[in-house]
Design an enzyme around this catalytic site. Structure first.
Site, PDB file in Angstrom:
ATOM      1  N   SER A  38      45.027  42.925  44.379  1.00 55.32           N
ATOM      2  CA  SER A  38      45.215  42.249  45.651  1.00 55.32           C
ATOM      3  C   SER A  38      46.558  41.513  45.702  1.00 55.32           C
ATOM      4  O   SER A  38      47.599  42.136  45.567  1.00 55.32           O
ATOM      5  CB  SER A  38      44.016  41.337  45.927  1.00 55.32           C
ATOM      6  OG  SER A  38      43.887  41.043  47.289  1.00 55.32           O
ATOM      7  N   ASP A 150      39.646  46.074  48.602  1.00 56.65           N
ATOM      8  CA  ASP A 150      40.116  45.052  47.678  1.00 56.65           C
ATOM      9  C   ASP A 150      39.628  45.251  46.243  1.00 56.65           C
ATOM     10  O   ASP A 150      38.433  45.293  45.983  1.00 56.65           O
ATOM     11  CB  ASP A 150      39.653  43.687  48.185  1.00 56.65           C
ATOM     12  CG  ASP A 150      40.368  42.523  47.555  1.00 56.65           C
ATOM     13  OD1 ASP A 150      40.805  42.627  46.392  1.00 56.65           O
ATOM     14  OD2 ASP A 150      40.504  41.490  48.227  1.00 56.65           O
TER      15      ASP A 150
END
Length: 188
Positions: A38, A150
Protein backbone atom coordinates in the site's frame (compact mmCIF):
# COMPACT_ATOMS: atom_id res chain seq x y z
CA UNK A 1 25.79 -8.71 4.43
CA UNK A 2 22.61 -8.16 2.42
CA UNK A 3 20.00 -5.87 3.94
CA UNK A 4 16.32 -5.63 3.13
CA UNK A 5 13.86 -2.86 3.89
CA UNK A 6 10.16 -3.55 4.52
CA UNK A 7 7.59 -0.72 4.43
CA UNK A 8 4.07 -1.22 5.80
CA UNK A 9 0.81 0.13 4.59
CA UNK A 10 -0.81 2.89 6.59
CA UNK A 11 -2.45 5.46 4.35
CA UNK A 12 -1.30 9.00 5.08
CA UNK A 13 0.86 7.67 7.91
CA UNK A 14 2.96 6.09 5.16
CA UNK A 15 4.73 9.43 4.83
CA UNK A 16 6.61 8.39 7.98
CA UNK A 17 8.56 5.94 5.80
CA UNK A 18 10.18 8.91 4.07
CA UNK A 19 11.61 10.13 7.38
CA UNK A 20 12.86 6.64 8.16
CA UNK A 21 14.60 6.50 4.77
CA UNK A 22 16.16 9.90 5.33
CA UNK A 23 17.49 8.89 8.77
CA UNK A 24 18.88 5.60 7.42
CA UNK A 25 20.62 7.43 4.56
CA UNK A 26 22.13 9.91 7.03
CA UNK A 27 23.58 6.91 8.89
CA UNK A 28 24.91 5.52 5.56
CA UNK A 29 22.70 2.45 5.77
CA UNK A 30 21.79 1.14 2.36
CA UNK A 31 19.64 -1.73 1.19
CA UNK A 32 19.82 -4.52 -1.35
CA UNK A 33 16.06 -5.03 -1.72
CA UNK A 34 12.75 -3.50 -0.63
CA UNK A 35 9.26 -4.85 0.00
CA UNK A 36 6.17 -2.74 0.52
CA UNK A 37 2.42 -2.80 0.89
CA UNK A 38 0.00 0.00 0.00
CA UNK A 39 1.58 3.33 1.07
CA UNK A 40 4.83 1.44 1.61
CA UNK A 41 4.75 0.27 -2.00
CA UNK A 42 4.51 3.88 -3.21
CA UNK A 43 7.44 5.10 -1.11
CA UNK A 44 9.38 1.91 -1.78
CA UNK A 45 8.93 2.16 -5.55
CA UNK A 46 10.01 5.79 -5.68
CA UNK A 47 13.06 4.97 -3.55
CA UNK A 48 13.87 1.86 -5.60
CA UNK A 49 13.68 4.04 -8.73
CA UNK A 50 16.50 6.17 -7.31
CA UNK A 51 14.65 9.13 -5.80
CA UNK A 52 16.06 10.55 -2.58
CA UNK A 53 13.82 10.93 0.50
CA UNK A 54 13.61 14.73 0.15
CA UNK A 55 12.36 14.38 -3.44
CA UNK A 56 9.85 11.70 -2.43
CA UNK A 57 8.58 13.98 0.33
CA UNK A 58 8.07 16.84 -2.15
CA UNK A 59 6.21 14.56 -4.57
CA UNK A 60 3.89 13.26 -1.87
CA UNK A 61 3.42 16.66 -0.25
CA UNK A 62 2.46 18.29 -3.54
CA UNK A 63 0.00 15.55 -4.42
CA UNK A 64 -3.21 16.87 -2.93
CA UNK A 65 -6.04 14.49 -2.24
CA UNK A 66 -8.13 16.34 -4.82
CA UNK A 67 -5.55 15.75 -7.54
CA UNK A 68 -4.77 12.18 -6.55
CA UNK A 69 -8.30 10.84 -6.18
CA UNK A 70 -11.17 11.15 -8.61
CA UNK A 71 -14.80 9.97 -8.47
CA UNK A 72 -15.29 6.50 -9.94
CA UNK A 73 -19.10 6.17 -9.81
CA UNK A 74 -18.99 2.38 -10.04
CA UNK A 75 -20.42 -0.34 -7.82
CA UNK A 76 -16.91 -1.63 -7.00
CA UNK A 77 -15.43 1.61 -5.71
CA UNK A 78 -16.19 5.24 -5.06
CA UNK A 79 -12.86 6.68 -6.21
CA UNK A 80 -10.05 6.10 -8.68
CA UNK A 81 -6.38 6.85 -8.14
CA UNK A 82 -5.74 8.32 -11.58
CA UNK A 83 -3.89 11.33 -10.15
CA UNK A 84 -1.54 9.08 -8.19
CA UNK A 85 -1.01 7.00 -11.31
CA UNK A 86 0.00 10.12 -13.26
CA UNK A 87 2.54 11.14 -10.60
CA UNK A 88 4.03 7.64 -10.50
CA UNK A 89 4.27 7.42 -14.30
CA UNK A 90 5.95 10.83 -14.43
CA UNK A 91 8.54 9.86 -11.80
CA UNK A 92 9.00 6.20 -12.73
CA UNK A 93 8.58 6.45 -16.51
CA UNK A 94 9.91 2.97 -17.35
CA UNK A 95 7.00 1.38 -15.42
CA UNK A 96 8.75 -1.97 -15.05
CA UNK A 97 10.14 -3.74 -11.99
CA UNK A 98 13.28 -4.69 -13.95
CA UNK A 99 14.16 -1.02 -14.59
CA UNK A 100 14.37 -0.12 -10.87
CA UNK A 101 17.75 0.51 -9.26
CA UNK A 102 16.86 -1.76 -6.32
CA UNK A 103 14.79 -4.95 -6.42
CA UNK A 104 11.26 -4.28 -5.17
CA UNK A 105 8.50 -6.64 -4.07
CA UNK A 106 4.92 -5.38 -3.75
CA UNK A 107 2.16 -7.18 -1.85
CA UNK A 108 -1.42 -7.18 -3.14
CA UNK A 109 -4.46 -9.27 -2.20
CA UNK A 110 -6.06 -11.46 -4.87
CA UNK A 111 -9.79 -11.13 -4.18
CA UNK A 112 -10.71 -14.18 -6.25
CA UNK A 113 -8.72 -16.65 -4.16
CA UNK A 114 -8.32 -14.62 -0.96
CA UNK A 115 -4.53 -14.88 -0.91
CA UNK A 116 -1.70 -12.39 -0.83
CA UNK A 117 0.49 -12.27 -3.91
CA UNK A 118 3.99 -10.80 -4.07
CA UNK A 119 4.95 -9.07 -7.31
CA UNK A 120 8.54 -8.38 -8.33
CA UNK A 121 8.41 -8.44 -12.12
CA UNK A 122 6.33 -7.01 -14.93
CA UNK A 123 4.38 -3.76 -14.98
CA UNK A 124 5.07 -1.73 -11.83
CA UNK A 125 2.46 1.04 -11.60
CA UNK A 126 -0.62 -1.19 -11.89
CA UNK A 127 0.80 -3.40 -9.14
CA UNK A 128 1.32 -0.40 -6.85
CA UNK A 129 -2.22 0.76 -7.58
CA UNK A 130 -3.53 -2.72 -6.74
CA UNK A 131 -1.58 -2.73 -3.47
CA UNK A 132 -3.23 0.59 -2.52
CA UNK A 133 -6.80 -0.26 -3.56
CA UNK A 134 -8.80 -0.21 -0.34
CA UNK A 135 -11.93 -2.31 -1.01
CA UNK A 136 -15.17 -0.36 -1.58
CA UNK A 137 -13.23 2.92 -1.67
CA UNK A 138 -11.15 2.17 -4.78
CA UNK A 139 -11.82 -0.06 -7.75
CA UNK A 140 -9.94 -3.36 -7.68
CA UNK A 141 -7.10 -3.55 -10.20
CA UNK A 142 -7.03 -6.25 -12.84
CA UNK A 143 -3.64 -7.83 -13.41
CA UNK A 144 -3.65 -10.67 -15.92
CA UNK A 145 -6.94 -12.48 -15.23
CA UNK A 146 -7.17 -11.65 -11.51
CA UNK A 147 -8.51 -8.78 -9.42
CA UNK A 148 -6.36 -7.29 -6.67
CA UNK A 149 -6.93 -4.97 -3.74
CA UNK A 150 -4.94 -3.59 -0.83
CA UNK A 151 -2.04 -5.85 0.15
CA UNK A 152 -2.39 -4.70 3.75
CA UNK A 153 -5.52 -6.82 4.14
CA UNK A 154 -3.41 -9.97 4.39
CA UNK A 155 0.20 -8.81 4.78
CA UNK A 156 0.66 -5.25 5.97
CA UNK A 157 4.40 -5.70 6.62
CA UNK A 158 5.57 -8.09 3.87
CA UNK A 159 8.83 -9.19 5.50
CA UNK A 160 8.38 -12.82 4.49
CA UNK A 161 8.38 -11.79 0.84
CA UNK A 162 12.10 -10.88 0.96
CA UNK A 163 13.30 -12.65 4.12
CA UNK A 164 15.21 -15.28 2.11
CA UNK A 165 16.98 -12.61 0.01
CA UNK A 166 18.83 -10.89 2.85
CA UNK A 167 20.71 -11.44 6.08
CA UNK A 168 19.09 -8.55 7.91
CA UNK A 169 15.67 -6.91 7.63
CA UNK A 170 14.72 -3.40 8.71
CA UNK A 171 11.00 -2.80 8.99
CA UNK A 172 9.15 0.49 9.08
CA UNK A 173 5.65 -0.08 10.43
CA UNK A 174 3.54 3.09 10.63
CA UNK A 175 0.32 1.67 12.07
CA UNK A 176 -0.87 1.98 15.63
CA UNK A 177 0.12 -0.94 17.84
CA UNK A 178 -2.36 -1.87 20.55
CA UNK A 179 -1.41 -1.93 24.23
CA UNK A 180 -1.60 -5.75 24.30
CA UNK A 181 0.83 -6.21 21.38
CA UNK A 182 3.32 -8.99 22.19
CA UNK A 183 6.76 -7.79 21.07
CA UNK A 184 8.24 -11.26 21.65
CA UNK A 185 6.05 -12.85 18.98
CA UNK A 186 7.36 -12.58 15.42
CA UNK A 187 4.43 -14.35 13.76
CA UNK A 188 3.02 -12.00 11.13
Amino acid sequence: MKRGLVLSGGGVRGMAHIGVLKALEEMNIGFDCIAGTSAGSIVGALYAAGHKPDKIFQLVKNLSIFNALRPAFTWTGLLTMNGLKEVLLKNIPDNDFSKLKLPLTVAATNIRNGQVQYFNSGELISTIMASCSIPAIFNPMQIDQNLYVDGGLLDNLPAKAIRNQCDMLVGSHCNHISADFDVTNINW
